[in-house]
Design a protein around this motif. Structure first.
Motif, PDB file in Angstrom:
ATOM      1  N   GLY A   1      -1.872  -4.830   6.513  1.00  0.00           N
ATOM      2  CA  GLY A   1      -1.615  -3.482   5.871  1.00  0.00           C
ATOM      3  C   GLY A   1      -0.233  -3.049   6.431  1.00  0.00           C
ATOM      4  O   GLY A   1       0.231  -3.308   7.608  1.00  0.00           O
ATOM      5  N   GLU A   2       0.167  -1.738   5.806  1.00  0.00           N
ATOM      6  CA  GLU A   2       1.288  -1.139   6.109  1.00  0.00           C
ATOM      7  C   GLU A   2       1.311  -0.630   7.626  1.00  0.00           C
ATOM      8  O   GLU A   2       0.352   0.016   8.112  1.00  0.00           O
ATOM      9  CB  GLU A   2       1.688   0.136   5.205  1.00  0.00           C
ATOM     10  N   GLN A   3       2.290  -1.017   8.436  1.00  0.00           N
ATOM     11  CA  GLN A   3       2.473  -0.295   9.544  1.00  0.00           C
ATOM     12  C   GLN A   3       2.784   1.072   9.914  1.00  0.00           C
ATOM     13  O   GLN A   3       3.520   1.394   9.191  1.00  0.00           O
ATOM     14  CB  GLN A   3       3.359  -1.379  10.309  1.00  0.00           C
ATOM     15  N   LYS A   4       2.035   1.629  10.640  1.00  0.00           N
ATOM     16  CA  LYS A   4       2.789   3.298  11.026  1.00  0.00           C
ATOM     17  C   LYS A   4       3.966   3.265  11.588  1.00  0.00           C
ATOM     18  O   LYS A   4       4.242   2.465  12.550  1.00  0.00           O
ATOM     19  CB  LYS A   4       1.619   3.865  11.826  1.00  0.00           C
ATOM     20  N   ASP A   5       4.799   4.151  11.163  1.00  0.00           N
ATOM     21  CA  ASP A   5       6.184   4.524  11.441  1.00  0.00           C
ATOM     22  C   ASP A   5       7.135   3.084  11.399  1.00  0.00           C
ATOM     23  O   ASP A   5       7.925   2.825  12.203  1.00  0.00           O
ATOM     24  CB  ASP A   5       6.073   4.662  13.133  1.00  0.00           C
TER      25      ASP A   5
ATOM     26  N   ARG B   1      -2.268   4.816   4.826  1.00  0.00           N
ATOM     27  CA  ARG B   1      -2.379   3.798   3.583  1.00  0.00           C
ATOM     28  C   ARG B   1      -2.532   2.312   4.058  1.00  0.00           C
ATOM     29  O   ARG B   1      -3.326   1.941   3.433  1.00  0.00           O
ATOM     30  CB  ARG B   1      -0.816   3.986   2.927  1.00  0.00           C
ATOM     31  N   GLY B   2      -2.205   1.980   5.382  1.00  0.00           N
ATOM     32  CA  GLY B   2      -2.309   0.596   5.419  1.00  0.00           C
ATOM     33  C   GLY B   2      -3.853   0.473   5.754  1.00  0.00           C
ATOM     34  O   GLY B   2      -4.444  -0.549   5.450  1.00  0.00           O
ATOM     35  N   VAL B   3      -4.606   1.234   6.162  1.00  0.00           N
ATOM     36  CA  VAL B   3      -6.174   1.156   6.601  1.00  0.00           C
ATOM     37  C   VAL B   3      -6.872   0.960   5.255  1.00  0.00           C
ATOM     38  O   VAL B   3      -7.643   0.318   5.163  1.00  0.00           O
ATOM     39  CB  VAL B   3      -6.791   2.397   7.196  1.00  0.00           C
ATOM     40  N   SER B   4      -6.263   2.056   3.994  1.00  0.00           N
ATOM     41  CA  SER B   4      -6.818   1.950   2.834  1.00  0.00           C
ATOM     42  C   SER B   4      -6.482   0.750   2.121  1.00  0.00           C
ATOM     43  O   SER B   4      -7.254  -0.107   1.326  1.00  0.00           O
ATOM     44  CB  SER B   4      -6.377   2.983   1.944  1.00  0.00           C
ATOM     45  N   GLN B   5      -5.415   0.027   2.457  1.00  0.00           N
ATOM     46  CA  GLN B   5      -4.980  -1.318   1.712  1.00  0.00           C
ATOM     47  C   GLN B   5      -5.845  -2.222   2.326  1.00  0.00           C
ATOM     48  O   GLN B   5      -6.517  -3.272   1.666  1.00  0.00           O
ATOM     49  CB  GLN B   5      -3.551  -1.910   2.251  1.00  0.00           C
ATOM     50  N   ALA B   6      -6.312  -2.313   3.703  1.00  0.00           N
ATOM     51  CA  ALA B   6      -6.966  -3.390   4.173  1.00  0.00           C
ATOM     52  C   ALA B   6      -8.503  -3.212   3.879  1.00  0.00           C
ATOM     53  O   ALA B   6      -9.027  -4.372   3.300  1.00  0.00           O
ATOM     54  CB  ALA B   6      -7.002  -3.316   5.867  1.00  0.00           C
ATOM     55  N   GLN B   7      -8.975  -2.038   3.584  1.00  0.00           N
ATOM     56  CA  GLN B   7     -10.227  -1.917   3.111  1.00  0.00           C
ATOM     57  C   GLN B   7     -10.449  -2.522   1.610  1.00  0.00           C
ATOM     58  O   GLN B   7     -11.358  -3.059   1.273  1.00  0.00           O
ATOM     59  CB  GLN B   7     -10.619  -0.360   3.024  1.00  0.00           C
ATOM     60  N   ALA B   8      -9.304  -2.491   0.755  1.00  0.00           N
ATOM     61  CA  ALA B   8      -9.246  -2.702  -0.509  1.00  0.00           C
ATOM     62  C   ALA B   8      -9.197  -3.995  -0.754  1.00  0.00           C
ATOM     63  O   ALA B   8      -9.766  -4.760  -1.558  1.00  0.00           O
ATOM     64  CB  ALA B   8      -7.946  -2.037  -1.345  1.00  0.00           C
TER      65      ALA B   8
ATOM     66  N   MET C   1     -11.095  -5.228   7.735  1.00  0.00           N
ATOM     67  CA  MET C   1     -11.695  -6.183   6.808  1.00  0.00           C
ATOM     68  C   MET C   1     -12.981  -6.837   7.171  1.00  0.00           C
ATOM     69  O   MET C   1     -13.885  -6.758   6.306  1.00  0.00           O
ATOM     70  CB  MET C   1     -10.553  -7.569   6.623  1.00  0.00           C
ATOM     71  N   THR C   2     -13.057  -7.163   8.450  1.00  0.00           N
ATOM     72  CA  THR C   2     -14.514  -7.739   8.983  1.00  0.00           C
ATOM     73  C   THR C   2     -15.531  -6.667   8.965  1.00  0.00           C
ATOM     74  O   THR C   2     -16.862  -7.090   8.950  1.00  0.00           O
ATOM     75  CB  THR C   2     -14.379  -8.431  10.310  1.00  0.00           C
ATOM     76  N   GLU C   3     -14.949  -5.336   8.737  1.00  0.00           N
ATOM     77  CA  GLU C   3     -16.109  -4.223   8.994  1.00  0.00           C
ATOM     78  C   GLU C   3     -16.846  -4.298   7.366  1.00  0.00           C
ATOM     79  O   GLU C   3     -17.998  -3.864   7.212  1.00  0.00           O
ATOM     80  CB  GLU C   3     -15.373  -2.916   9.044  1.00  0.00           C
ATOM     81  N   ARG C   4     -15.969  -4.727   6.330  1.00  0.00           N
ATOM     82  CA  ARG C   4     -16.786  -5.023   4.972  1.00  0.00           C
ATOM     83  C   ARG C   4     -16.997  -6.331   4.708  1.00  0.00           C
ATOM     84  O   ARG C   4     -17.555  -6.593   3.810  1.00  0.00           O
ATOM     85  CB  ARG C   4     -15.734  -4.430   4.035  1.00  0.00           C
ATOM     86  N   LEU C   5     -16.542  -7.181   5.783  1.00  0.00           N
ATOM     87  CA  LEU C   5     -16.862  -8.782   5.360  1.00  0.00           C
ATOM     88  C   LEU C   5     -17.488  -9.208   6.750  1.00  0.00           C
ATOM     89  O   LEU C   5     -16.678 -10.031   7.494  1.00  0.00           O
ATOM     90  CB  LEU C   5     -15.774  -9.771   5.007  1.00  0.00           C
TER      91      LEU C   5
END
Length: 201
Positions: A12-16, A29-36, A64-68
């Motif tokens: 996912g997108e890295q902060k800064d 946004r990177g967190v949301s990408q990983a969830q998606a 990802m492993t939180e959802r998988l």
């Protein structure tokens, strides 16, 4: 014929990241990408999962492993961000400035790493496998180059967005197949990032 499927996911997108930091946590946004991407891959019967040990990849794997929950990604130095090869005589001159600040040691290390990585994951399997690799743009570009047996410099210009999905099928008696490259169907437009130039896709 048994097949090995490689699911290559860019972190996912890295902060800064725009400030040139070599590594760091994910942006919002990177967190949301990983969830998606986790939702996208929820029905895949994964056999194994590996992640680059860099923070932005490890955090993508954790989300990802939180959802998988059946996944337990193992860190692998073979998936580290790297420079897979150096300049070559047949390489277009437009790519030459990219190598200006890169040392011979970095290139040699990247070449050795990617030789081991493709040896590890591009080898045919005796049974069907579904392997998840959470890694970096240049690493995925090298795997795609390997599928087509393209010139060694051709990983340059093969770009993946953050949380983009690339799938490769490896078989024992036939050449590998690129099933999909940089698939972003799981990401709404506002979550798409990480390509060299933002495009209205």
């Amino acid at each position: 014929m048994p097949s090995r499927y490689l699911y290559l996911v860019r972190h996912g997108e890295q902060k800064d990241a725009e400030h040139g930091l070599p590594d760091g946590p994910l942006s919002k946004r990177g967190v949301s990408q990983a969830q998606a991407i986790a939702e996208r891959l929820g029905d895949v019967p994964f056999t194994g999962a590996w992640t680059s040990p860099l923070q932005r990849a490890r955090e993508t794997a954790r989300i990802m492993t939180e959802r998988l929950p059946s996944l337990t990604p193992e860190p692998s130095a073979l998936l580290m961000d790297c420079i897979p090869s150096g300049p070559a005589p047949d390489m277009p001159h437009a790519f030459e400035p990219f190598f200006g600040a890169i040392t011979e040691q970095e290139i040699e290390a990247g070449e050795a790493q990617m030789a081991d990585a493709t040896g590890e994951w591009m080898a045919p399997s005796r049974e069907d496998r579904h392997d998840l690799l959470i890694t970096h743009n240049f690493v995925i570009g090298w795997f795609v180059r390997e599928v087509f047996d393209a010139p060694r410099w051709r990983w340059l210009g093969i770009n993946q967005a953050n949380a983009g999905l690339t799938i490769i099928r490896v078989r024992s008696a036939k050449p590998p197949v690129l099933i999909t490259h940089n698939d972003l169907g799981h990401l709404p437009r506002e979550l798409r990032s990480g390509l060299p130039q933002e495009q209205p896709y």
